[in-house]
Every structure is written in structure tokens, then in C-alpha cells.
Scaffold this motif. Structure first.
Motif, PDB file in Angstrom:
ATOM      1  N   PHE A  75      21.523 -28.875   8.212  1.00  0.00           N
ATOM      2  CA  PHE A  75      22.729 -28.380   7.537  1.00  0.00           C
ATOM      3  C   PHE A  75      22.509 -26.968   6.997  1.00  0.00           C
TER       4      PHE A  75
ATOM      5  N   GLN B 241      22.611 -24.398   9.669  1.00  0.00           N
ATOM      6  CA  GLN B 241      23.970 -24.083  10.092  1.00  0.00           C
ATOM      7  C   GLN B 241      24.678 -23.186   9.074  1.00  0.00           C
ATOM      8  N   ILE B 242      24.320 -23.311   7.812  1.00  0.00           N
ATOM      9  CA  ILE B 242      24.872 -22.418   6.791  1.00  0.00           C
ATOM     10  C   ILE B 242      24.473 -20.975   7.094  1.00  0.00           C
TER      11      ILE B 242
ATOM     12  N   SER C  24      26.332 -19.800  10.088  1.00  0.00           N
ATOM     13  CA  SER C  24      27.735 -19.532   9.753  1.00  0.00           C
ATOM     14  C   SER C  24      27.889 -18.177   9.077  1.00  0.00           C
TER      15      SER C  24
ATOM     16  N   ILE D  89      32.343 -19.960   9.721  1.00  0.00           N
ATOM     17  CA  ILE D  89      31.988 -21.309   9.255  1.00  0.00           C
ATOM     18  C   ILE D  89      32.654 -22.374  10.126  1.00  0.00           C
ATOM     19  N   ILE D  90      33.927 -22.159  10.453  1.00  0.00           N
ATOM     20  CA  ILE D  90      34.648 -23.133  11.289  1.00  0.00           C
ATOM     21  C   ILE D  90      33.992 -23.255  12.651  1.00  0.00           C
TER      22      ILE D  90
ATOM     23  N   SER E  59      30.373 -24.809  12.440  1.00  0.00           N
ATOM     24  CA  SER E  59      30.430 -26.217  12.032  1.00  0.00           C
ATOM     25  C   SER E  59      30.896 -27.092  13.185  1.00  0.00           C
TER      26      SER E  59
ATOM     27  N   ALA F 263      28.207 -27.417  15.777  1.00  0.00           N
ATOM     28  CA  ALA F 263      27.071 -28.220  15.329  1.00  0.00           C
ATOM     29  C   ALA F 263      27.387 -29.705  15.235  1.00  0.00           C
ATOM     30  N   TYR F 264      28.629 -30.041  14.877  1.00  0.00           N
ATOM     31  CA  TYR F 264      28.912 -31.434  14.537  1.00  0.00           C
ATOM     32  C   TYR F 264      29.936 -32.126  15.439  1.00  0.00           C
TER      33      TYR F 264
ATOM     34  N   THR G  29      39.221 -24.978  17.020  1.00  0.00           N
ATOM     35  CA  THR G  29      39.101 -23.869  16.065  1.00  0.00           C
ATOM     36  C   THR G  29      40.462 -23.245  15.784  1.00  0.00           C
TER      37      THR G  29
END
Length: 296
Positions: free
Chosen positions: A4, A7-8, A11, A250-251, A254, A257-258, A271
């Protein structure tokens, strides 16, 4: 947890690049009400300048600032040759002009340089990674976050502490009144394009640092993303451009990644769907389209 946090960082890295590009668009829009879609080719031009300077033996630590300066001068030349003659025209004419400039420059890159990607010989340390608390972080991504932060702070200080910066803020508020007060319109607009070009160049270097190559269409997708970011944050708002760029980054990260593997092919559509939902809730953008007094 470590995944996590990675990914921050990703982002913020991608969002920062979008923010720089979006801010470049917003600077010009706040004064001329022009969305300059030729902004993306300045990113590409920066890459080709780096390739050329490296080919003649210029060290990369000198080539990068030189590329930024040359791109700023190119943006000023673009304004002088392409946009100044149609400055008094309506918005549609200005928009078509920006598309025409972008297409002509892309064709010039293809004809006079290459249609294929060219390798940009970046310093080796940009491809390195390091471990912090169990998190693997790429140097290029950390550098992108740091550079974006420094550039945004420097631009804010420039707009608030310098004479030309104050003139640009005043022009964003009411261009005609500023002209009546004796401020040279050509100087203000030329400086706006120079700043926009510098931001595109820095964003281009950050973009290239993660792909190590440049091609004629490299800036096409990023400038569209930057436009989406400016609308998402609030068209015409400089702070909105930054918020919109970070939010879009961030969108995208994220979702990449998920999202389940089966849904990854719909990444772009999802998106845009999220962006549309945000704009339905906030029609003027996250920050909101500013009044004239809030643009700069």
C-alpha cells in the motif's frame, strides 16, 4: 501494508507529473482562456533535446537544465509565431491553432528525427531502487515527488514575490485593466508561455526517467491526462490543477494496483467513469472554477 505504501509513492510520483503538466495548461488558460494542446509536444521536444545533447557529449546533469531552458525558449517562440497572430480571435480559433501546432510538430519529429523511439541515456542512479522499512522504492519515483514539490513551491513564490509574477496574477484577474495600467501584454503572455514550457520540460524529464525513451507521440496521452486534471481540479485554478493532477494519479495507480486481472483492460474506462462521477458531484471541479480574483 508495504504494498500500500509503495502505491502511495507511485501515486504521488505519477500525480506530480500530471500536476506539473496541468499547471502549465492552467497558467496559460488563466490569462488567455486557451487550452494549449500543443503543450504535450514540448515534453517530446525536451526528450529530443536530451538525446541530442547526450550525443555531442554534454553530461546529463548539464543537459537537463539546458533542455528546460531551451524548451522554455521554444514555448515563447511558439507563442510568438503561432498564437500571437490569432490572439484576438475567438476561443475556437485558438483551440484549432493549438491542435495544428501539435500536429505539425509531431510530423516534424517524425520526418526530421525518427518515427521510432530513441533511447535517452539517463544517469544509472535513476534506475536504482532502495529499501526503506520493507518498501522497495525507485529513485526516479522519489525524485519525481521531490522535484514536483520544489517546483510547485518555487512557482508559488515566483507568482507572489516577483514583479512579473504579480503582473501575471493581475492579468489573470483582469487582463484589460492590466494593459490600461501600462503593463506590457506581450511580456506577460510570453512569460506565461515560458513558465508553461518549463513545467512541460520538467514533467517530460520525469516522464522519460520512467521510460528511458522518447518518440514523436510521447506527449500526446500525458497532455490529455493533464487536461482532464485541470477540469477535475477546477478549470482556470492553479491550485485546482495541482489537486486534479494528484487526484488523477491516485485514481490511476489505485485502479492498476487493486483491480482484478479480468478488469484491468477496462482501467481507462473506469478511471474516466470515476472522474465523471466526481464532476457530477462537483461540477466546477474539486477546488472549483475560481472567480477572476482567485485564478492566480
Amino acid at each position: 501494508m508495504s504494498y500500500f505504501l509503495e502505491q502511495i509513492v507511485n501515486s504521488l510520483s505519477l500525480g506530480g507529473t500530471y500536476a506539473l503538466l496541468a499547471l502549465g495548461l492552467a497558467v496559460v488558460f488563466s490569462i488567455l482562456n486557451l487550452i494549449n494542446f500543443a503543450h504535450g509536444v514540448l515534453m517530446t521536444l525536451t526528450g529530443y533535446i536530451l538525446v541530442y545533447l547526450a550525443s555531442i557529449g554534454v553530461p546529463m546533469y548539464l543537459a537537463m537544465p539546458a533542455a528546460v531552458i531551451l524548451t522554455m525558449l521554444s514555448a515563447m517562440l511558439m507563442e510568438r509565431l503561432a498564437f500571437r497572430p490569432v490572439r484576438g480571435a475567438n476561443g475556437a480559433t485558438l483551440l484549432i491553432t493549438s491542435f495544428a501546432v501539435a500536429i505539425l510538430m509531431q510530423l516534424a519529429f517524425q520526418i526530421f528525427i525518427s518515427t521510432r523511439p530513441l533511447i535517452v541515456p539517463l544517469p544509472e542512479f535513476l534506475s536504482q531502487t532502495f529499501l526503506v522499512g520493507g518498501i522497495v522504492i525507485g529513485v526516479n519515483r522519489i525524485l519525481a515527488v521531490v522535484v514536483t514539490t520544489v517546483v510547485l513551491i518555487a512557482l508559488a513564490l515566483f507568482l507572489k514575490r516577483t514583479t512579473i509574477g504579480l503582473a501575471m496574477r493581475a492579468a489573470a484577474e483582469d487582463f484589460e485593466i492590466v494593459r490600461l495600467m501600462g503593463v506590457r501584454a506581450d511580456m506577460v503572455i510570453s512569460m506565461a508561455f515560458a513558465i508553461s514550457g518549463g513545467l512541460a520540460a520538467i514533467a517530460g524529464i520525469l516522464w522519460i526517467s520512467q521510460r528511458a525513451s522518447v518518440d514523436p507521440l510521447m506527449g500526446q496521452v500525458p497532455v490529455i491526462k493533464a487536461f482532464i486534471a485541470t477540469v477535475l481540479g477546477g478549470l482556470g485554478s492553479l491550485s485546482g490543477a495541482v489537486v486534479g493532477g494528484i487526484t488523477l494519479g491516485i485514481i490511476e495507480v489505485s485502479l492498476a494496483a487493486y483491480l482484478p486481472d479480468a478488469a484491468l483492460r477496462f482501467h481507462s474506462a473506469i478511471t474516466l467513469g470515476i472522474v465523471v462521477c466526481i464532476l457530477i458531484l462537483r461540477p466546477n471541479g474539486i477546488i472549483g472554477t475560481p472567480n477572476k480574483t482567485d485564478r492566480a
